[in-house]
Design a protein around this motif. Structure first.
Motif, PDB file in Angstrom:
ATOM      1  N   PRO A 158       0.811  -1.210   0.000  1.00  0.00           N
ATOM      2  CA  PRO A 158       0.000   0.000   0.000  1.00  0.00           C
ATOM      3  C   PRO A 158       0.852   1.272   0.000  1.00  0.00           C
ATOM      4  CG  PRO A 158      -0.843  -1.577   1.589  1.00  0.00           C
ATOM      5  CD  PRO A 158       0.482  -2.078   1.152  1.00  0.00           C
ATOM      6  N   PHE A 178       0.601   4.059  -2.828  1.00  0.00           N
ATOM      7  CA  PHE A 178       0.242   5.406  -2.365  1.00  0.00           C
ATOM      8  C   PHE A 178       1.173   6.471  -2.947  1.00  0.00           C
ATOM      9  CE2 PHE A 178       0.490   8.886   0.753  1.00  0.00           C
ATOM     10  CZ  PHE A 178      -0.844   9.233   0.838  1.00  0.00           C
ATOM     11  N   LEU A 181      -7.563   1.896  -6.907  1.00  0.00           N
ATOM     12  CA  LEU A 181      -7.405   1.829  -5.449  1.00  0.00           C
ATOM     13  C   LEU A 181      -7.242   3.208  -4.827  1.00  0.00           C
ATOM     14  CD1 LEU A 181      -5.027  -1.239  -5.270  1.00  0.00           C
ATOM     15  CD2 LEU A 181      -7.225  -1.081  -4.093  1.00  0.00           C
ATOM     16  N   ILE A 238      -9.329   4.283  -1.778  1.00  0.00           N
ATOM     17  CA  ILE A 238      -9.025   3.460  -0.609  1.00  0.00           C
ATOM     18  C   ILE A 238      -7.694   3.864   0.010  1.00  0.00           C
ATOM     19  CG2 ILE A 238      -8.330   1.138   0.083  1.00  0.00           C
ATOM     20  CD1 ILE A 238     -10.531   0.045  -1.745  1.00  0.00           C
ATOM     21  N   LEU A 239      -6.692   4.042  -0.819  1.00  0.00           N
ATOM     22  CA  LEU A 239      -5.368   4.410  -0.303  1.00  0.00           C
ATOM     23  C   LEU A 239      -5.406   5.761   0.405  1.00  0.00           C
ATOM     24  CD1 LEU A 239      -3.303   3.217  -3.381  1.00  0.00           C
ATOM     25  CD2 LEU A 239      -3.276   2.186  -1.094  1.00  0.00           C
ATOM     26  N   SER A 289      -8.021   7.083   1.743  1.00  0.00           N
ATOM     27  CA  SER A 289      -8.809   6.928   2.968  1.00  0.00           C
ATOM     28  C   SER A 289      -7.971   6.327   4.091  1.00  0.00           C
ATOM     29  CB  SER A 289     -10.010   6.015   2.725  1.00  0.00           C
ATOM     30  OG  SER A 289     -10.920   6.621   1.838  1.00  0.00           O
ATOM     31  N   LEU A 290      -7.154   5.342   3.752  1.00  0.00           N
ATOM     32  CA  LEU A 290      -6.293   4.727   4.763  1.00  0.00           C
ATOM     33  C   LEU A 290      -5.323   5.749   5.340  1.00  0.00           C
ATOM     34  CD1 LEU A 290      -5.548   1.340   2.978  1.00  0.00           C
ATOM     35  CD2 LEU A 290      -6.644   1.581   5.209  1.00  0.00           C
ATOM     36  N   ASP A 291      -4.790   6.572   4.475  1.00  0.00           N
ATOM     37  CA  ASP A 291      -3.856   7.604   4.919  1.00  0.00           C
ATOM     38  C   ASP A 291      -4.565   8.625   5.803  1.00  0.00           C
ATOM     39  OD1 ASP A 291      -1.115   8.798   4.592  1.00  0.00           O
ATOM     40  OD2 ASP A 291      -2.305  10.452   3.786  1.00  0.00           O
ATOM     41  N   TRP A 349      -7.308   8.214   7.454  1.00  0.00           N
ATOM     42  CA  TRP A 349      -7.718   7.592   8.717  1.00  0.00           C
ATOM     43  C   TRP A 349      -6.560   7.617   9.700  1.00  0.00           C
ATOM     44  CZ3 TRP A 349      -6.314   3.706  12.003  1.00  0.00           C
ATOM     45  CH2 TRP A 349      -7.269   3.331  12.962  1.00  0.00           C
ATOM     46  N   GLY A 350      -5.382   7.281   9.225  1.00  0.00           N
ATOM     47  CA  GLY A 350      -4.198   7.274  10.078  1.00  0.00           C
ATOM     48  C   GLY A 350      -3.922   8.651  10.666  1.00  0.00           C
ATOM     49  N   LEU A 351      -4.096   9.659   9.854  1.00  0.00           N
ATOM     50  CA  LEU A 351      -3.867  11.030  10.312  1.00  0.00           C
ATOM     51  C   LEU A 351      -4.843  11.402  11.421  1.00  0.00           C
ATOM     52  CD1 LEU A 351      -2.313  13.682   9.812  1.00  0.00           C
ATOM     53  CD2 LEU A 351      -4.088  14.309   8.179  1.00  0.00           C
ATOM     54  N   PRO A 360       0.936   9.092   7.103  1.00  0.00           N
ATOM     55  CA  PRO A 360       0.061   8.433   8.088  1.00  0.00           C
ATOM     56  C   PRO A 360      -0.326   7.020   7.694  1.00  0.00           C
ATOM     57  CG  PRO A 360      -0.661  10.676   7.687  1.00  0.00           C
ATOM     58  CD  PRO A 360       0.387  10.382   6.666  1.00  0.00           C
ATOM     59  N   LEU A 361      -0.189   6.712   6.421  1.00  0.00           N
ATOM     60  CA  LEU A 361      -0.518   5.367   5.967  1.00  0.00           C
ATOM     61  C   LEU A 361       0.351   4.320   6.674  1.00  0.00           C
ATOM     62  CD1 LEU A 361      -1.955   3.411   4.111  1.00  0.00           C
ATOM     63  CD2 LEU A 361      -0.557   4.223   2.223  1.00  0.00           C
ATOM     64  N   TYR A 408       1.297   4.423   9.723  1.00  0.00           N
ATOM     65  CA  TYR A 408       0.639   4.250  11.023  1.00  0.00           C
ATOM     66  C   TYR A 408      -0.570   3.329  10.893  1.00  0.00           C
ATOM     67  CZ  TYR A 408      -2.361   5.844  14.912  1.00  0.00           C
ATOM     68  OH  TYR A 408      -3.199   5.909  15.992  1.00  0.00           O
ATOM     69  N   THR A 409      -1.370   3.580   9.887  1.00  0.00           N
ATOM     70  CA  THR A 409      -2.551   2.740   9.665  1.00  0.00           C
ATOM     71  C   THR A 409      -2.154   1.286   9.433  1.00  0.00           C
ATOM     72  OG1 THR A 409      -3.670   4.614   8.645  1.00  0.00           O
ATOM     73  CG2 THR A 409      -4.631   2.450   8.279  1.00  0.00           C
ATOM     74  N   MET A 410      -1.145   1.093   8.590  1.00  0.00           N
ATOM     75  CA  MET A 410      -0.718  -0.272   8.300  1.00  0.00           C
ATOM     76  C   MET A 410      -0.164  -0.954   9.548  1.00  0.00           C
ATOM     77  SD  MET A 410      -1.814  -0.431   5.340  1.00  0.00           S
ATOM     78  CE  MET A 410      -1.361  -2.105   4.880  1.00  0.00           C
ATOM     79  N   ILE A 424     -13.824   2.151   5.205  1.00  0.00           N
ATOM     80  CA  ILE A 424     -12.621   1.586   4.581  1.00  0.00           C
ATOM     81  C   ILE A 424     -12.771   0.085   4.386  1.00  0.00           C
ATOM     82  CG2 ILE A 424     -10.207   1.020   5.010  1.00  0.00           C
ATOM     83  CD1 ILE A 424      -9.856   3.823   6.173  1.00  0.00           C
ATOM     84  N   SER A 434     -15.160  -0.610   1.671  1.00  0.00           N
ATOM     85  CA  SER A 434     -14.568  -0.269   0.374  1.00  0.00           C
ATOM     86  C   SER A 434     -13.603  -1.339  -0.100  1.00  0.00           C
ATOM     87  CB  SER A 434     -13.804   1.058   0.457  1.00  0.00           C
ATOM     88  OG  SER A 434     -14.679   2.133   0.706  1.00  0.00           O
ATOM     89  N   LEU A 435     -12.810  -1.876   0.829  1.00  0.00           N
ATOM     90  CA  LEU A 435     -11.865  -2.933   0.473  1.00  0.00           C
ATOM     91  C   LEU A 435     -12.603  -4.169  -0.017  1.00  0.00           C
ATOM     92  CD1 LEU A 435      -9.339  -2.572   3.421  1.00  0.00           C
ATOM     93  CD2 LEU A 435      -8.768  -2.334   1.000  1.00  0.00           C
ATOM     94  N   TRP A 455     -14.162  -3.334  -3.420  1.00  0.00           N
ATOM     95  CA  TRP A 455     -13.120  -3.294  -4.455  1.00  0.00           C
ATOM     96  C   TRP A 455     -12.791  -4.713  -4.902  1.00  0.00           C
ATOM     97  CZ3 TRP A 455      -8.306  -5.182  -5.509  1.00  0.00           C
ATOM     98  CH2 TRP A 455      -7.612  -4.577  -6.568  1.00  0.00           C
TER      99      TRP A 455
END
Lengths: 101, 101
Positions: A18, A22, A82, A85-86, A88-90, A92-94, B4-5, B7-9, B85, B88-89, B92
DNA sequence: TAACTATATTACTTTTAAGTAAGTTATTGT
DNA sequence: ACAATAACTTACTTAAAAGTAATATAGTTA
């Protein structure tokens, strides 16, 4: 009860995939530049991961026949799909790290 | 340039975590039911994964003092915030597999 | 001719993830 | 008293992911 999420995770459910996708969202990058953006990745894992992404048709690899070599990676149409989604993941982390750290 | 991605991962970037969270989207489930929904997971990995999700505050674990024991898992507020998320995954994967398989 | 470049590959080791199978708990029904 | 139950837990093994460091390539420039 298998759900499509299994399938998705099989394609992008690793530590590095990811992140690499990204960093290609804003356009293709040549190999070295992309690799330097992915902090902490080893040379081996970078090559291995982009090769898998290419094999799965999520990115394309273009070789320019110059010396020293130039290789550019960019998202394929499938990889582009994607994007939300990518991001959104970023995002969300923020937001989550603002709340929980 | 850390994003931040990363962090999410770090929180959900594993084989089983998104699957478990996904199956809790429609409400809490007791342990055995949830585990049976996650096809292919071993008993050990199930316990280990829900424990990590609990430690990270993404799910809650409620023990009912009955015999034989009853334990219910459900998404915390933080876990709930992953809903779009996760869906969405899944979506997808459904769309992509229709195109590419 | 030797160093420099960008992109990779290979052999090897370490670390982490995951699986297997057996054991634990505490009460209820037989 | 002992089997059944649900939810683990533990010890052990195997498999997969990741890291390290050395090497290859092939023209260009010093």
């Amino acid at each position: 009860m298998k759900c499509p999420l299994n399938y998705t995770m099989g394609l992008i459910g690793t530590k590095w995939k990811p992140l690499i996708l990204f960093h290609l969202l804003d356009g293709g990058l040549r190999s070295g530049i992309l690799q330097r953006k992915i902090e902490g990745i080893s040379n081996k894992m970078f090559t291995q991961t982009v090769r898998e992404l290419e094999k799965d048709g999520l990115i394309t690899r273009t070789i320019f026949p110059v010396v020293p070599p130039k290789v550019e990676y960019k998202l394929s149409k499938r990889g582009q799909s994607l994007e939300s989604i990518l991001r959104s993941l970023d995002k969300w982390g923020l937001q989550d790290s603002e709340i929980n750290n």
